[in-house]
Design a protein around this motif. Structure first.
Motif, PDB file in Angstrom:
ATOM      1  N   ILE A  93       5.979   2.740   4.843  1.00 34.34           N
ATOM      2  CA  ILE A  93       5.355   1.904   3.768  1.00 34.34           C
ATOM      3  C   ILE A  93       4.849   0.669   4.213  1.00 34.34           C
ATOM      4  CG2 ILE A  93       6.580   0.046   1.422  1.00 34.34           C
ATOM      5  CD1 ILE A  93       6.791   2.921   0.494  1.00 34.34           C
ATOM      6  N   PRO A  94       3.809   0.611   4.402  1.00 36.35           N
ATOM      7  CA  PRO A  94       3.143  -0.918   5.234  1.00 36.35           C
ATOM      8  C   PRO A  94       3.352  -2.513   4.417  1.00 36.35           C
ATOM      9  CG  PRO A  94       1.252  -0.077   3.305  1.00 36.35           C
ATOM     10  CD  PRO A  94       2.811   1.144   3.250  1.00 36.35           C
ATOM     11  N   THR A  95       3.544  -3.343   5.764  1.00 30.14           N
ATOM     12  CA  THR A  95       3.659  -4.572   4.997  1.00 30.14           C
ATOM     13  C   THR A  95       2.402  -5.288   4.166  1.00 30.14           C
ATOM     14  OG1 THR A  95       5.077  -5.250   7.626  1.00 30.14           O
ATOM     15  CG2 THR A  95       4.462  -6.590   6.159  1.00 30.14           C
ATOM     16  N   TYR A 124       1.998  -0.723  -3.731  1.00 28.80           N
ATOM     17  CA  TYR A 124       3.003  -0.023  -3.253  1.00 28.80           C
ATOM     18  C   TYR A 124       4.820  -0.728  -4.149  1.00 28.80           C
ATOM     19  CZ  TYR A 124       0.968   2.020   0.806  1.00 28.80           C
ATOM     20  OH  TYR A 124       0.150   2.543   1.617  1.00 28.80           O
ATOM     21  N   GLY A 125       4.826  -1.675  -5.171  1.00 27.94           N
ATOM     22  CA  GLY A 125       5.829  -2.480  -5.559  1.00 27.94           C
ATOM     23  C   GLY A 125       6.204  -0.471  -6.180  1.00 27.94           C
ATOM     24  N   PRO A 126       6.052  -0.201  -7.132  1.00 24.87           N
ATOM     25  CA  PRO A 126       6.796   0.994  -8.135  1.00 24.87           C
ATOM     26  C   PRO A 126       7.504   1.904  -6.712  1.00 24.87           C
ATOM     27  CG  PRO A 126       4.112  -0.230  -9.359  1.00 24.87           C
ATOM     28  CD  PRO A 126       4.385  -0.442  -8.267  1.00 24.87           C
ATOM     29  N   ARG A 127       6.296   2.273  -5.613  1.00 28.98           N
ATOM     30  CA  ARG A 127       6.768   3.392  -5.032  1.00 28.98           C
ATOM     31  C   ARG A 127       7.888   3.274  -4.613  1.00 28.98           C
ATOM     32  NH1 ARG A 127       3.157   5.457   0.085  1.00 28.98           N
ATOM     33  NH2 ARG A 127       5.128   7.025   0.705  1.00 28.98           N
ATOM     34  N   LEU A 128       7.427   1.835  -4.079  1.00 28.72           N
ATOM     35  CA  LEU A 128       9.809   1.180  -2.929  1.00 28.72           C
ATOM     36  C   LEU A 128      10.637   1.769  -3.464  1.00 28.72           C
ATOM     37  CD1 LEU A 128      10.619   0.479  -0.444  1.00 28.72           C
ATOM     38  CD2 LEU A 128      10.453  -1.186  -1.061  1.00 28.72           C
ATOM     39  N   SER A 159       8.914 -11.684   7.984  1.00 32.90           N
ATOM     40  CA  SER A 159      10.309 -10.005   7.635  1.00 32.90           C
ATOM     41  C   SER A 159      10.678 -10.061   6.109  1.00 32.90           C
ATOM     42  CB  SER A 159      10.438  -9.687   8.597  1.00 32.90           C
ATOM     43  OG  SER A 159      11.767 -10.680   9.053  1.00 32.90           O
ATOM     44  N   THR A 160      11.435 -11.489   6.427  1.00 32.44           N
ATOM     45  CA  THR A 160      12.553 -11.484   4.668  1.00 32.44           C
ATOM     46  C   THR A 160      11.362 -11.924   3.877  1.00 32.44           C
ATOM     47  OG1 THR A 160      14.228 -12.514   6.085  1.00 32.44           O
ATOM     48  CG2 THR A 160      14.604 -12.756   3.650  1.00 32.44           C
ATOM     49  N   ARG A 161      10.644 -12.152   3.422  1.00 29.92           N
ATOM     50  CA  ARG A 161       9.987 -12.317   2.069  1.00 29.92           C
ATOM     51  C   ARG A 161       8.903 -11.234   1.990  1.00 29.92           C
ATOM     52  NH1 ARG A 161       7.974 -17.255   5.213  1.00 29.92           N
ATOM     53  NH2 ARG A 161       6.378 -16.320   5.182  1.00 29.92           N
ATOM     54  N   GLN A 162       8.467 -10.267   2.904  1.00 30.07           N
ATOM     55  CA  GLN A 162       7.514  -9.349   2.510  1.00 30.07           C
ATOM     56  C   GLN A 162       8.306  -7.957   3.024  1.00 30.07           C
ATOM     57  OE1 GLN A 162       4.998  -9.156   6.566  1.00 30.07           O
ATOM     58  NE2 GLN A 162       4.551 -11.713   6.252  1.00 30.07           N
ATOM     59  N   ARG A 163       9.106  -8.158   3.331  1.00 30.48           N
ATOM     60  CA  ARG A 163      10.214  -7.004   3.597  1.00 30.48           C
ATOM     61  C   ARG A 163      10.493  -6.300   1.682  1.00 30.48           C
ATOM     62  NH1 ARG A 163       6.766  -2.912   5.652  1.00 30.48           N
ATOM     63  NH2 ARG A 163       8.590  -1.335   5.625  1.00 30.48           N
ATOM     64  N   LEU A 164      11.260  -7.849   1.922  1.00 31.99           N
ATOM     65  CA  LEU A 164      12.155  -7.492   0.477  1.00 31.99           C
ATOM     66  C   LEU A 164      12.065  -8.319  -0.866  1.00 31.99           C
ATOM     67  CD1 LEU A 164      15.301  -6.621  -0.849  1.00 31.99           C
ATOM     68  CD2 LEU A 164      15.717  -8.828   0.927  1.00 31.99           C
ATOM     69  N   LEU A 165      11.708  -9.636  -0.549  1.00 29.73           N
ATOM     70  CA  LEU A 165      11.579 -11.031  -1.829  1.00 29.73           C
ATOM     71  C   LEU A 165      10.494 -10.431  -2.615  1.00 29.73           C
ATOM     72  CD1 LEU A 165      13.046 -14.147   0.084  1.00 29.73           C
ATOM     73  CD2 LEU A 165      14.244 -12.086  -1.176  1.00 29.73           C
ATOM     74  N   GLN A 166       9.646  -9.833  -2.370  1.00 31.56           N
ATOM     75  CA  GLN A 166       7.976 -10.478  -2.876  1.00 31.56           C
ATOM     76  C   GLN A 166       9.022  -8.683  -3.864  1.00 31.56           C
ATOM     77  OE1 GLN A 166       4.400  -9.517  -0.580  1.00 31.56           O
ATOM     78  NE2 GLN A 166       5.145  -7.860   0.392  1.00 31.56           N
ATOM     79  N   TYR A 167       9.024  -7.846  -3.432  1.00 32.26           N
ATOM     80  CA  TYR A 167       9.298  -6.572  -4.090  1.00 32.26           C
ATOM     81  C   TYR A 167       9.821  -6.582  -5.287  1.00 32.26           C
ATOM     82  CZ  TYR A 167       6.639  -3.487  -0.696  1.00 32.26           C
ATOM     83  OH  TYR A 167       5.931  -2.959   0.145  1.00 32.26           O
ATOM     84  N   VAL A 168      11.252  -7.872  -5.426  1.00 29.30           N
ATOM     85  CA  VAL A 168      12.443  -8.272  -6.436  1.00 29.30           C
ATOM     86  C   VAL A 168      11.730  -8.043  -7.730  1.00 29.30           C
ATOM     87  CG1 VAL A 168      13.826  -9.514  -7.162  1.00 29.30           C
ATOM     88  CG2 VAL A 168      13.643  -9.422  -4.416  1.00 29.30           C
ATOM     89  N   PRO A 169      10.666  -7.970  -7.891  1.00 25.70           N
ATOM     90  CA  PRO A 169      10.183  -8.245  -9.783  1.00 25.70           C
ATOM     91  C   PRO A 169       9.824  -6.789  -9.663  1.00 25.70           C
ATOM     92  CG  PRO A 169       9.316 -10.651  -8.722  1.00 25.70           C
ATOM     93  CD  PRO A 169      10.063  -9.694  -7.798  1.00 25.70           C
TER      94      PRO A 169
END
Length: 358
Positions: free
Chosen positions: A163-165, A341-345, A15-25
């Motif tokens: 925002i789906p996983t 979903y990256g730009p949307r979030l 959940s940490t990787r999916q919901r936050l860390l992958q969006y950091v870039p």
């Protein structure tokens, strides 16, 4: 813009990787600088997976450290809370997140409220059944993994967005299929020790099919087993090998019971399989019925005879496996990808904080 992200677990947790860390870039490109802090360490998670308890002192120390961090949080422009600040503590402790005076974004991808309002102990239901309400009331935005979670969040939060996983489709991709003539077909499942119980009701069916059809049953992340049925392989999960292990499957499965906790699941393993071009068979519970287009990219199965028929139909037709795999990949790229979903979030976060997109 500086955002403090309060996660329940470290980066060993999916959940940490999916919901936050992958969006950091994507956040970085939008001018959002992320500082993240986990309440419970990777060591705690490893102990949990092995059925061990963490020392009480380490948990107390973790809670005190989080409280101290929240008292210093005014230096940030936005507070992101994943799951909750203080598990199994009364709801007023969650209000510490308000002390910064900065907007709060609440994020969840599991029906964690059922840990409290459906707890077997009446005392937990009574005193913690609505423990998330203060945090949701205070949040400017609730980011929900699916509609079931959003329906709960909307009871208390002024704004809920689904925002789906999702997966990064440049990381999860189909592998050129090797000839299946000289190897057994592989039916696979990926998860954790806590979700392996959902598969147990169909293990006898999988065992029978594996022997009758010369299949391999690949199980990833279920943890150590006392007994291993014939033709089953139990593999330990690792981030480095995860995609390759999934790519080695021919069919992916996701059985779920039709119960409140399961209805809050976000179907992540289905998205992983489909991103790798693998057709699926899944229980029609919760969001699974949205992800799987029955007969197009996989099959939905409730009863054992439906599971049996669906698996046999796929495993008997390599052309159908390929066709469904292609359709599944296309759906993930359109509706369940990080790229979508990256730009949307990132835009949602900037909107909540009142900051322009960079």
């Amino acid at each position: 813009m500086k955002m403090l992200a309060l996660m329940k677990y470290g980066d060993k947790a999916a959940s940490t990787r999916q919901r936050l860390l992958q969006y950091v870039p994507y956040f970085s490109r939008s001018g959002i600088e992320v500082s993240y802090s986990s309440l419970l360490s990777n060591d705690y998670l490893e102990r949990t997976f092995q059925g061990q308890s963490a020392p009480v002192l380490s948990i107390v120390t973790a809670y005190l450290s989080r409280a101290a961090l929240l008292l210093r949080a005014s230096q940030f422009d936005l507070i992101w809370v994943h799951y909750e600040c203080f598990p199994y503590m009364p709801g007023f402790f969650e209000r510490l997140a308000e002390l910064s005076g900065k907007p709060i974004v609440y994020d969840f991808d599991d029906a964690i409220f059922h840990q409290y309002d459906s707890h077997p102990r009446a005392v937990v239901r009574r005193f913690l059944g609505l423990k998330l309400q203060p945090l949701l009331n205070a949040a400017s935005l609730c980011v929900c993994g699916n509609a079931y979670l959003a329906s709960y969040a909307e009871r208390f939060c002024r704004r809920a967005e689904i925002i789906p996983t999702v997966v990064d489709t440049t990381v999860y991709f189909p592998k050129n299929p090797a000839s299946t003539a000289a190897r057994p077909l592989v039916v696979g499942w990926i998860g954790s020790p806590s979700t392996w119980r959902f598969v147990l009701p169909i293990v006898p069916l999988l065992s029978r099919l594996s022997q009758e059809l010369n299949l391999k049953i690949r199980v990833i992340g279920a943890g150590p087993q006392d007994t291993v049925p014939p033709n089953f392989e139990f593999l330990g999960w690792s981030e480095e090998a995860e995609v390759e292990m999934i790519q080695g499957m021919d069919v992916g499965i996701m059985p779920l019971p039709d119960e409140p906790w399961a209805r809050g699941k976000c179907g992540y393993k289905l998205i992983q399989y489909m991103a790798c071009g693998i057709p699926v068979v899944a229980s029609p519970v919760g969001v699974n019925a949205d992800i799987v287009d029955h007969g197009l990219n996989g099959f939905l199965a409730s009863q054992e005879d439906e599971w049996d028929l669906s698996l046999r139909r796929l495993l008997a037709d390599s052309g159908l496996i390929r066709e469904m795999g292609v359709r599944g990949r296309e759906k993930v790229m359109e509706k369940y990808s990080l790229q979508a979903y990256g730009p949307r979030l990132a835009a949602l976060l900037c909107d909540v904080a009142g900051k322009p997109l960079s």
